[in-house]
Design an enzyme around this catalytic site. Structure first.
Site, PDB file in Angstrom:
ATOM      1  N   LYS A  78      36.401  47.939  36.736  1.00  0.00           N
ATOM      2  CA  LYS A  78      37.633  48.495  37.305  1.00  0.00           C
ATOM      3  C   LYS A  78      37.888  49.897  36.744  1.00  0.00           C
ATOM      4  O   LYS A  78      38.236  50.819  37.470  1.00  0.00           O
ATOM      5  CB  LYS A  78      38.808  47.560  36.999  1.00  0.00           C
ATOM      6  CG  LYS A  78      40.058  47.917  37.752  1.00  0.00           C
ATOM      7  CD  LYS A  78      41.166  46.924  37.465  1.00  0.00           C
ATOM      8  CE  LYS A  78      41.523  46.184  38.707  1.00  0.00           C
ATOM      9  NZ  LYS A  78      42.754  45.450  38.671  1.00  0.00           N
ATOM     10  N   LYS A  90      39.698  42.605  27.168  1.00  0.00           N
ATOM     11  CA  LYS A  90      40.744  41.668  27.578  1.00  0.00           C
ATOM     12  C   LYS A  90      41.097  40.802  26.381  1.00  0.00           C
ATOM     13  O   LYS A  90      40.268  40.599  25.490  1.00  0.00           O
ATOM     14  CB  LYS A  90      40.215  40.776  28.714  1.00  0.00           C
ATOM     15  CG  LYS A  90      41.281  40.169  29.594  1.00  0.00           C
ATOM     16  CD  LYS A  90      41.721  41.083  30.697  1.00  0.00           C
ATOM     17  CE  LYS A  90      42.844  40.465  31.513  1.00  0.00           C
ATOM     18  NZ  LYS A  90      43.287  41.312  32.610  1.00  0.00           N
ATOM     19  N   LYS A 193      55.663  41.976  44.544  1.00  0.00           N
ATOM     20  CA  LYS A 193      55.884  43.360  44.085  1.00  0.00           C
ATOM     21  C   LYS A 193      54.983  44.346  44.830  1.00  0.00           C
ATOM     22  O   LYS A 193      55.422  45.402  45.247  1.00  0.00           O
ATOM     23  CB  LYS A 193      55.646  43.459  42.570  1.00  0.00           C
ATOM     24  CG  LYS A 193      56.677  42.688  41.745  1.00  0.00           C
ATOM     25  CD  LYS A 193      56.535  42.945  40.278  1.00  0.00           C
ATOM     26  CE  LYS A 193      55.270  42.362  39.674  1.00  0.00           C
ATOM     27  NZ  LYS A 193      55.203  40.875  39.711  1.00  0.00           N
ATOM     28  N   ILE A 214      55.012  32.215  50.288  1.00  0.00           N
ATOM     29  CA  ILE A 214      55.580  30.893  50.019  1.00  0.00           C
ATOM     30  C   ILE A 214      57.091  30.999  49.777  1.00  0.00           C
ATOM     31  O   ILE A 214      57.795  30.001  49.761  1.00  0.00           O
ATOM     32  CB  ILE A 214      54.875  30.189  48.820  1.00  0.00           C
ATOM     33  CG1 ILE A 214      54.778  31.128  47.616  1.00  0.00           C
ATOM     34  CG2 ILE A 214      53.499  29.681  49.214  1.00  0.00           C
ATOM     35  CD1 ILE A 214      54.219  30.481  46.371  1.00  0.00           C
ATOM     36  N   ALA A 253      48.281  38.163  47.331  1.00  0.00           N
ATOM     37  CA  ALA A 253      48.879  37.043  46.591  1.00  0.00           C
ATOM     38  C   ALA A 253      47.891  36.540  45.541  1.00  0.00           C
ATOM     39  O   ALA A 253      47.816  37.099  44.448  1.00  0.00           O
ATOM     40  CB  ALA A 253      49.294  35.946  47.559  1.00  0.00           C
TER      41      ALA A 253
END
Ligand code: NAD
Length: 380
Positions: A78, A90, A193, A214, A253
């Site tokens: 990324k 991470k 968002k 949802i 999502a």
């Protein structure tokens, strides 16, 4: 039966095998606060590693390790794709985010991050929120993605959504020869968002939308917006979103939604969205290619967030972030051209582009003197 010493040797051999693509894996243990965390640094060729820290009730340490190894590798790609001077890392904290969080635990985590001496920068991910890292920040400056009142760049969904729009424009240019989205139809999964802001951008461009979420409140809010702007916003129930006759599917999502079943249902010409890890497995890129569906790799399309978070470490500047985010358009055009020329999938073309960027830099780097970011230089 193995002796204790043999077991020990076998375990350490397995660990090294598991992390053979990684530079460093740090197990963080602080019995006083209950902190058990793992930080994985995948690759610092392009600069210090950056990646969020996830908190999850992992059933086993192996599960946590597997997750952190996979996620940190994804961050390397990324960052390379976004052309920011950071590498991939991470963190995972083993624990229940609803029960096990304390300020002391996050301060202890901050101390472990600090001990890496500028090799790893972190912030929020699933299960963690900004307030957690305000505690960690007391122990280390290597925290990114802070709120504006702490000198950060603020809400990342703004550049992420803009990046998705530029991704969509690159796809439209490739498919239709124009960036003009007037009267084009999009199916959007997830109006949170990022998804809601993408939908607003598309309505402004004169597009029509099929949408699902949802949470019915998000759908109702967008339908009202559509009415005000004289555009069509058609709510769709759950999985029906995969079979609507749209030009471009925009997943915003959850991950893993492109699988053997959904690829059968899709009627779109392209997929371009913010959701992470959209393909259940990478070989589905071949299926999409065979079906003539142009896939814009998710980690390129959704890189607006990492662009802002890394930029923030060099004194936040919204204009600069937006400028860098627009480059997603050109990256995608290059990837589509490469994929076409070499008859490979767009994922293969994207991965190759990232690996080439790292190879070029590697020639100029020395492994043990990774570049430190500006924030480190200023404040240490
Ligand atoms: P969010 O939680 O604000 O929004 C997700 C939305 O999806 C919610 O409205 C939720 O109700 C809806 N949703 C969840 N499951 C669904 C389902 N099965 N069907 C339909 N709708 C469903 O998250 P976000 O920040 O908007 O992020 C969206 C995606 O983009 C995530 O995959 C995230 O990892 C990725 N992403 C976000 C950013 C960022 O800056 N926020 C950056 C890069 C990638």
């Amino acid at each position: 039966m193995m002796t204790k010493a043999e077991t020990k040797t076998a375990m350490s051999a397995d660990l090294f095998e598991l992390m053979q693509e990684h530079e460093q894996v740090v197990f963080c243990n602080d019995p006083e606060t209950g902190l058990r965390a793992i930080i994985a640094i995948h690759n610092t060729t392009l600069g210090p590693a950056i990646g969020g820290t996830r908190m999850r009730n992992y059933e086993t340490t192996e599960e946590a390790l597997e997750d952190v190894l996979k996620l940190s590798k994804g961050m390397t790609y990324k960052c390379a794709a976004a052309d920011v001077d950071f590498g991939g890392g991470k963190g995972v904290i083993i624990g229940d985010p609803s029960k096990d969080k304390t300020p002391e635990l996050f301060r202890a985590y901050g101390q472990f991050v600090e001990s890496l001496n500028g090799r790893f920068y972190t912030g929020t991910d699933m299960g963690t929120v900004l307030e957690d890292f305000v505690h960690s920040h007391k122990e280390t400056n290597c925290i990114a993605g802070l709120p504006e009142e702490y000198g950060g760049g603020g809400e990342t969904s703004i550049p992420t959504a803009l990046g998705v729009l530029y991704g969509i424009k690159a796809v439209s240019k490739t498919l239709y020869g124009t960036e003009n989205l007037l009267e084009k139809t999009f199916s959007i999964q997830g109006l949170g968002k990022v998804g809601f802001k993408v939908a607003e951008h598309l309505l402004k461009e004169g597009a029509n939308l099929y949408v699902t979420d949802i949470n019915p409140d998000m759908i109702n809010a967008l339908v009202q917006k559509g009415e005000l702007m004289g555009r069509s916003v058609i709510p769709v129930q759950g999985d029906d979103i995969y079979s609507v006759p749209a030009d471009i599917f925009v997943p915003c999502a959850i991950g893993g939604i492109i699988n053997e079943q959904t690829t059968e249902q899709l009627k779109v010409k392209a997929i371009t969205g913010a959701a992470n890890n959209q393909l259940l497995h990478e070989s589905l890129a071949v299926t999409l290619k065979e079906k003539g569906i142009l896939y814009a790799p998710d980690y390129i399309v959704n890189s607006g967030g990492i662009i802002q978070v890394t930029d923030e470490l060099y004194t936040p500047n919204k204009e600069r972030v937006l400028k860098k985010t627009k480059a997603i358009y050109h990256s995608l055009l290059e990837i589509f051209a490469q994929a076409d020329e070499r008859n490979i999938t767009t994922i293969e073309a994207a991965n190759t582009m990232c690996e080439q960027r790292m190879a070029t830099r590697r020639r100029r780097n020395s492994f043990f003197s990774p570049r430190k970011c500006a924030k480190w230089d200023v404040r240490h």
